[in-house]
Design an enzyme around this catalytic site. Structure first.
Site, PDB file in Angstrom:
ATOM      1  N   GLU A 101     -31.454 -34.785   6.889  1.00  0.00           N
ATOM      2  CA  GLU A 101     -31.053 -33.414   6.576  1.00  0.00           C
ATOM      3  C   GLU A 101     -31.098 -32.592   7.858  1.00  0.00           C
ATOM      4  O   GLU A 101     -32.173 -32.418   8.441  1.00  0.00           O
ATOM      5  CB  GLU A 101     -31.987 -32.802   5.518  1.00  0.00           C
ATOM      6  CG  GLU A 101     -31.695 -31.351   5.193  1.00  0.00           C
ATOM      7  CD  GLU A 101     -30.251 -31.110   4.787  1.00  0.00           C
ATOM      8  OE1 GLU A 101     -29.549 -30.380   5.519  1.00  0.00           O
ATOM      9  OE2 GLU A 101     -29.821 -31.665   3.758  1.00  0.00           O
TER      10      GLU A 101
ATOM     11  N   HIS B  98     -26.383 -16.642 -37.789  1.00  0.00           N
ATOM     12  CA  HIS B  98     -25.959 -15.237 -37.719  1.00  0.00           C
ATOM     13  C   HIS B  98     -27.157 -14.379 -37.321  1.00  0.00           C
ATOM     14  O   HIS B  98     -28.277 -14.621 -37.791  1.00  0.00           O
ATOM     15  CB  HIS B  98     -25.438 -14.781 -39.090  1.00  0.00           C
ATOM     16  CG  HIS B  98     -25.206 -13.299 -39.170  1.00  0.00           C
ATOM     17  ND1 HIS B  98     -24.060 -12.702 -38.682  1.00  0.00           N
ATOM     18  CD2 HIS B  98     -25.976 -12.297 -39.663  1.00  0.00           C
ATOM     19  CE1 HIS B  98     -24.129 -11.406 -38.889  1.00  0.00           C
ATOM     20  NE2 HIS B  98     -25.294 -11.129 -39.485  1.00  0.00           N
TER      21      HIS B  98
ATOM     22  N   GLY C  63     -32.416 -29.490   0.058  1.00  0.00           N
ATOM     23  CA  GLY C  63     -31.958 -29.070  -1.258  1.00  0.00           C
ATOM     24  C   GLY C  63     -30.502 -28.688  -1.323  1.00  0.00           C
ATOM     25  O   GLY C  63     -29.944 -28.515  -2.402  1.00  0.00           O
ATOM     26  N   GLY C  64     -29.874 -28.528  -0.157  1.00  0.00           N
ATOM     27  CA  GLY C  64     -28.447 -28.219  -0.141  1.00  0.00           C
ATOM     28  C   GLY C  64     -28.137 -26.759  -0.404  1.00  0.00           C
ATOM     29  O   GLY C  64     -28.997 -25.877  -0.351  1.00  0.00           O
ATOM     30  N   THR C  65     -26.881 -26.506  -0.752  1.00  0.00           N
ATOM     31  CA  THR C  65     -26.376 -25.141  -0.890  1.00  0.00           C
ATOM     32  C   THR C  65     -26.970 -24.390  -2.070  1.00  0.00           C
ATOM     33  O   THR C  65     -27.463 -23.270  -1.941  1.00  0.00           O
ATOM     34  CB  THR C  65     -24.836 -25.158  -1.017  1.00  0.00           C
ATOM     35  OG1 THR C  65     -24.274 -25.710   0.166  1.00  0.00           O
ATOM     36  CG2 THR C  65     -24.294 -23.751  -1.222  1.00  0.00           C
ATOM     37  N   CYS C  66     -26.927 -24.988  -3.259  1.00  0.00           N
ATOM     38  CA  CYS C  66     -27.227 -24.249  -4.492  1.00  0.00           C
ATOM     39  C   CYS C  66     -28.577 -23.536  -4.488  1.00  0.00           C
ATOM     40  O   CYS C  66     -28.633 -22.321  -4.700  1.00  0.00           O
ATOM     41  CB  CYS C  66     -27.109 -25.165  -5.707  1.00  0.00           C
ATOM     42  SG  CYS C  66     -27.398 -24.293  -7.271  1.00  0.00           S
TER      43      CYS C  66
END
Length: 459
Positions: free
Chosen positions: A34, A441, A39-42
């Site tokens: 990395e 409902h 963890g990347g973008t998100c």
């Protein structure tokens, strides 16, 4: 010095991390690279932080409408962007703990370095050659910035998350998901917002009725749209950002603002991986070519997540992981074509879409076999009770098979309600099963059976 592994994973996005854990748990020796954020973008600069901004903008909007609900709010109601950013930072802070736990796992060597292929079975990183039997590329994407943007100080979807002062006038280039989401958020924070788009309408994947409905909602909040823009250019003039919209260069085709955000799409991080040395093919837009099992053209090399052009979402990236895990550790039955296209535009109210759109249905050869059900949100009791009747619901059904082919929901709770329809599609059900179901409902979902009673020929 050379090092040998069973598997090498480049990138720690939503596919790379769980795959590394599973391979390590199976006793495989794994190297994980990395170069930037674990963890990347998100979780770092994408969905998680932007949705914390969205929550703050929603709270501000609702508070200003409190009197409509018989609630008295005294005093000045305004945004505090420093506090909003601090909340965002607190929410994403646990990523560091997850990173530390990941690094401590047995059978995983973590490298906070940039890796490049040096051959079909090797990569190079800081002078070290590492070899493996299996390689997994999970490098994600980054904001695509047009060349003319570098004439001014500009914002991206990443850098705007750290602003601590609300822009006086925010000009956004691009009316896609990023542009619309940040446009509404900052309009609610107090900015004047102008969104510039080269196309003739926003949300172009959908039929015109949806595009118009979304635009009307955003315009009602003060957002200005400049569509059909050509020859977009910009420069700095008198400490302001000047944006040219058309080739004529006339005064009416110019905008002046204090800040500019480029929401002009994203591009894959595949241009500095040495793919050519491994013979890995990319398409004209830089996305790595993969088959239905996410294999590249080179044996034992896979591409997962946004960089393969198969989805571009966190949920598709995670499904990519599941597909590859199934090949390596399961029965190998999962494939990319199994999934039904689904996405949501997280404005308020949200727009959610799955499968075939009305626009696509009208253009299809077998359009005469399609039925369409429509219902405005102003007929939905729950929306009336919540005081937000903006939007509509549409579902497309195949006349002969009775299968649901697609749905677009725009309104209160649409991003959650649509999963009832999505589950019906995954279970290969019919519209009759959704029509005949009894829902609680009062909810928005309660009106899905009602909607299914309104099927008419597609026109």
């Amino acid at each position: 010095m050379n090092k040998q592994y069973d598997a090498i994973i480049i990138g720690t996005g939503q596919a790379g991390v769980p795959l590394a854990k599973d391979l390590a748990a199976a006793g495989k020796k794994v190297a994980v690279f990395e170069r930037k954020r674990f963890g990347g973008t998100c979780p770092n600069v994408g969905g998680v932080p932007s949705k914390t901004f969205h929550a703050s903008a929603k709270m501000l909007y609702d508070t200003k409408r409190a009197a409509e609900y018989g609630v008295v709010v005294q005093g000045l109601i305004k945004s505090d962007l420093k506090a909003i950013v601090a909340r965002k930072n607190a929410i994403i802070a646990p990523i560091k703990k997850r990173e530390d736990k990941f690094k401590a796992l047995k059978h995983i060597d973590f490298y906070n370095q940039h890796a490049r292929f040096s051959g079909t079975q090797s990569i190079s990183a800081n002078g070290t050659i590492l070899t493996a039997k299996f390689f997994f590329i999970n490098v994600g994407t980054r904001p695509r910035i047009p060349s003319y943007a570098y004439k001014v100080d500009f914002l991206t979807s990443t850098t705007i998350l750290d602003l601590e002062m609300v822009p006086e006038h925010l000009i956004i280039i691009g009316a896609g998901a990023i542009g619309l989401e940040f446009g509404q958020m900052f309009a609610r924070f107090g900015s004047k917002v102008t969104i510039v788009e080269m196309g003739s309408r926003i949300v172009p994947r959908e039929h015109e009725d949806v595009s118009i409905a979304v635009q009307q909602v955003l315009e009602a909040e003060g957002i200005i749209f400049r569509l059909n823009a050509e020859c977009i250019d910009c420069n700095t003039s008198k400490n302001q950002i000047e944006v040219h919209l058309h080739c004529s260069g006339s005064e009416k085709d110019r905008l002046t603002g204090t800040h500019i955000l480029f929401a002009t799409g994203r591009q894959p991080n595949t241009d500095d991986l040495g793919l050519e040395k491994a013979g890995i093919e990319r398409n004209d837009n830089g996305y790595i070519k993969v088959n239905d099992l996410l294999e590249t053209n080179v044996k034992n090399i896979w591409a997962l997540g946004d960089c393969n052009g198969k989805g571009g979402f966190t949920h598709t990236a995670y499904h990519d992981y599941q597909i590859v895990k199934d090949q390596l550790l399961g029965n190998g039955k999962r494939k990319a074509s199994d999934r039904i296209p689904c996405w949501s535009l997280f404005i308020d109210p949200p727009l959610a879409h799955i499968g075939l759109s009305k626009k696509e249905a009208l253009a299809a050869i077998e359009r005469d076999n399609f039925l369409l059900a429509q219902l405005p949100m102003e007929h939905v009791t729950r929306a009336i009770e919540k005081g937000d009747t903006r939007g509509l619901m549409e579902i497309i059904v195949h006349k002969k098979t009775k299968k649901i082919l697609g749905a677009t929901l725009f309104g209160v709770g649409a991003d959650e309600v649509i999963h009832a329809v999505l589950q019906n599609m995954y279970c290969k059900g019919t519209f009759e099963e959704l029509r005949d179901a009894v829902h609680i409902h009062p909810t928005v979902s309660e009106f899905l059976p009602t909607l299914m009673e309104k099927l008419k020929p597609l026109k």
